[in-house]
Design an enzyme around this catalytic site. Structure first.
Site, PDB file in Angstrom:
ATOM      1  N   ALA A   1     -16.370   3.683   4.607  1.00 39.61           N
ATOM      2  CA  ALA A   1     -15.534   4.867   4.832  1.00 39.61           C
ATOM      3  C   ALA A   1     -14.146   4.399   5.274  1.00 39.61           C
ATOM      4  O   ALA A   1     -13.675   3.386   4.801  1.00 39.61           O
ATOM      5  CB  ALA A   1     -16.189   5.772   5.876  1.00 39.61           C
TER       6      ALA A   1
ATOM      7  N   ASP B   1     -22.267  10.335   6.336  1.00 42.70           N
ATOM      8  CA  ASP B   1     -20.902  10.681   5.941  1.00 42.70           C
ATOM      9  C   ASP B   1     -20.413  11.751   6.904  1.00 42.70           C
ATOM     10  O   ASP B   1     -21.210  12.558   7.391  1.00 42.70           O
ATOM     11  CB  ASP B   1     -20.873  11.205   4.499  1.00 42.70           C
ATOM     12  CG  ASP B   1     -19.462  11.167   3.899  1.00 42.70           C
ATOM     13  OD1 ASP B   1     -19.220  10.308   3.039  1.00 42.70           O
ATOM     14  OD2 ASP B   1     -18.611  11.995   4.309  1.00 42.70           O
TER      15      ASP B   1
ATOM     16  N   VAL C   1     -17.217   4.312  -3.645  1.00 39.22           N
ATOM     17  CA  VAL C   1     -17.795   2.970  -3.532  1.00 39.22           C
ATOM     18  C   VAL C   1     -19.122   3.018  -2.774  1.00 39.22           C
ATOM     19  O   VAL C   1     -20.109   2.390  -3.184  1.00 39.22           O
ATOM     20  CB  VAL C   1     -16.810   1.988  -2.849  1.00 39.22           C
ATOM     21  CG1 VAL C   1     -17.411   0.596  -2.780  1.00 39.22           C
ATOM     22  CG2 VAL C   1     -15.484   1.942  -3.601  1.00 39.22           C
TER      23      VAL C   1
ATOM     24  N   LYS D   1       0.861  -1.184   0.000  1.00 37.27           N
ATOM     25  CA  LYS D   1       0.000   0.000   0.000  1.00 37.27           C
ATOM     26  C   LYS D   1       0.886   1.219   0.000  1.00 37.27           C
ATOM     27  O   LYS D   1       1.995   1.199   0.551  1.00 37.27           O
ATOM     28  CB  LYS D   1      -0.876   0.017   1.260  1.00 37.27           C
ATOM     29  CG  LYS D   1      -2.140   0.837   1.119  1.00 37.27           C
ATOM     30  CD  LYS D   1      -3.274   0.020   0.513  1.00 37.27           C
ATOM     31  CE  LYS D   1      -4.583   0.772   0.440  1.00 37.27           C
ATOM     32  NZ  LYS D   1      -5.693  -0.115   0.036  1.00 37.27           N
TER      33      LYS D   1
HETATM   34  N1  PHE Z   1      -8.010   0.411  -3.428  1.00 36.98           N
HETATM   35  C1  PHE Z   1      -7.896  -0.961  -3.815  1.00 36.98           C
HETATM   36  C2  PHE Z   1      -8.095  -1.876  -2.601  1.00 36.98           C
HETATM   37  O1  PHE Z   1      -8.064  -1.456  -1.459  1.00 36.98           O
HETATM   38  C3  PHE Z   1      -6.540  -1.195  -4.366  1.00 36.98           C
HETATM   39  C4  PHE Z   1      -6.366  -1.376  -5.846  1.00 36.98           C
HETATM   40  C5  PHE Z   1      -7.384  -1.263  -6.749  1.00 36.98           C
HETATM   41  C6  PHE Z   1      -5.133  -1.709  -6.272  1.00 36.98           C
HETATM   42  C7  PHE Z   1      -7.153  -1.489  -8.072  1.00 36.98           C
HETATM   43  C8  PHE Z   1      -4.894  -1.965  -7.580  1.00 36.98           C
HETATM   44  C9  PHE Z   1      -5.900  -1.840  -8.483  1.00 36.98           C
HETATM   45  O2  PHE Z   1      -8.286  -3.064  -2.774  1.00 36.98           O
END
Ligand code: PHE
Length: 351
Positions: A233, A199, A180, A72
């Site tokens: 969130a 939110d 999302v 990450k």
């Molecule tokens: N934000 C996505 C997750 O937490 C990470 C992601 C999405 C990485 C698309 C690569 C491609 O799963």
């Protein structure tokens, strides 16, 4: 013992902002995980978040059966600073440069606070980035597929806990109206569910009413009686106190790291609440992106892979019932099996 393989923190030479990449595991393949850009009290909090989020990505990849590991990145914006477009671009370039130092063993994508246009800026400094804008030949935002995966998981879980997949007439509380969360709220509304949203940004209240969604203040959301609670969130919202107060039989949502501690899963189970592990329900984004960008499948086939989250969810819930454990324990067991292979794992294909 240090569980992460590699952690790099740098004060961006263009932005002066802390840019962070944490690689938890590359046992199954190159680490993947999005780039989170948000304010933190300090850079150390950003590092803590990157550590937790990258570990969650390892689990997410393992239970999804993709040959990738967990990583990450975090751009930790300081509290007071004004985020101008120039600063934003500088920070993204700084991160791109840091990602490039991983030589392809970490690949980024969008996450909270970033989107496909930001991926384009990162791409100026490194090739190792997913989800470029569709106009630039990429697959664009992963939030639609992430939402689809949550809905697939929710169908399987609702069939088992509410006795029906059909959510018409049921009450759903969606916590967080980001990309999302908004997808999920609209889709559930269209299915005939009574959708209540919240939110921390009070401006989202207008969006909610324009969309025909109910509104509840953030501090009351977790206590609202509902059929399903959908965390969408930032993480850490489910601790022991919350677990004791929740009045919904089912929790499934895309938020990463929902629990303050794994033991909260036991507390929820003791109260008869089904909690679908976040790293299972939220995998639609990576599954779809990898299917499209690595396996070069078309959209329809990629969507079909995302739907398999329903099967994964069903299997975990059935096993936990059978074994008298929690879905979290079963998911950890599945991930551990895949992360400690007894025989060589196929690497070239996704599944
Ligand atoms: N934000 C996505 C997750 O937490 C990470 C992601 C999405 C990485 C698309 C690569 C491609 O799963």
């Amino acid at each position: 013992m240090l569980e992460h393989e590699d952690i790099r923190v740098r004060r961006g030479r263009r932005s002066g902002v802390a840019v962070i990449v944490a690689v938890h595991s590359r046992t199954l393949g190159p680490a993947i995980g999005g780039c989170r850009m948000r304010r933190y009290a300090g850079w150390r909090e950003g590092v803590e978040d990157a550590l937790r989020l990258s570990e969650a990505m390892s689990l997410k990849c393992a239970v999804s059966g993709v040959p990738f590991g967990g990583g990450k990145s975090v751009i930790a914006l300081p509290p007071g600073i004004e985020v101008t477009p120039a600063l934003r671009r500088a920070a993204l370039e700084d991160l791109g440069e840091l990602i490039e130092s991983f030589d392809g063993s970490y690949i980024t994508g969008p996450d909270i606070g970033t989107g496909p246009d930001d991926m384009l800026v990162i791409k100026e400094r490194t090739e190792h980035v997913f989800c470029l804008p569709t106009a630039r030949g990429g697959t664009g935002s992963s939030s639609g597929p992430t939402a689809s995966g949550v809905l697939a998981s929710l169908r399987a879980a609702a069939a088992r806990t509410l006795g029906t997949e059909d959510l018409a007439g049921r009450t759903a509380v969606v916590i967080g109206l980001g990309a999302v969360g908004a997808h999920l709220a609209r889709s559930l509304r269209d299915q005939g569910a009574k959708v209540i949203v919240t939110d921390i940004d009070p401006a989202k209240r207008g969006l909610a009413s324009a969309e025909g969604l109910g509104w509840i203040e953030p501090d009351r959301a977790l206590h609202t009686p509902a059929d399903v609670l959908i965390p969408a969130a930032v993480g850490g919202l489910l601790g022991p106190a919350q677990a004791a107060a929740i009045e919904a039989p089912l929790i499934v949502g895309p938020t990463n790291n929902q629990l303050t501690d794994d033991a909260v899963a036991d507390l929820l189970a003791e109260r008869g609440i089904t909690w679908v592990p976040d790293f299972v329900a939220s995998a639609g984004g990576i599954i779809h992106t990898l299917a499209r960008e690595i396996d070069e499948l078309d959209d329809v086939s990629a969507d079909a892979r995302v739907e398999e989250i329903a099967t994964t969810t069903a299997t975990l819930l059935d096993k936990s019932k059978q074994h008298g454990t929690t879905p979290l324990r079963e998911a950890h067991r599945l991930a551990a099996q895949r992360l400690t292979p007894r025989q060589p794992q196929p690497r070239a294909r996704l599944r």
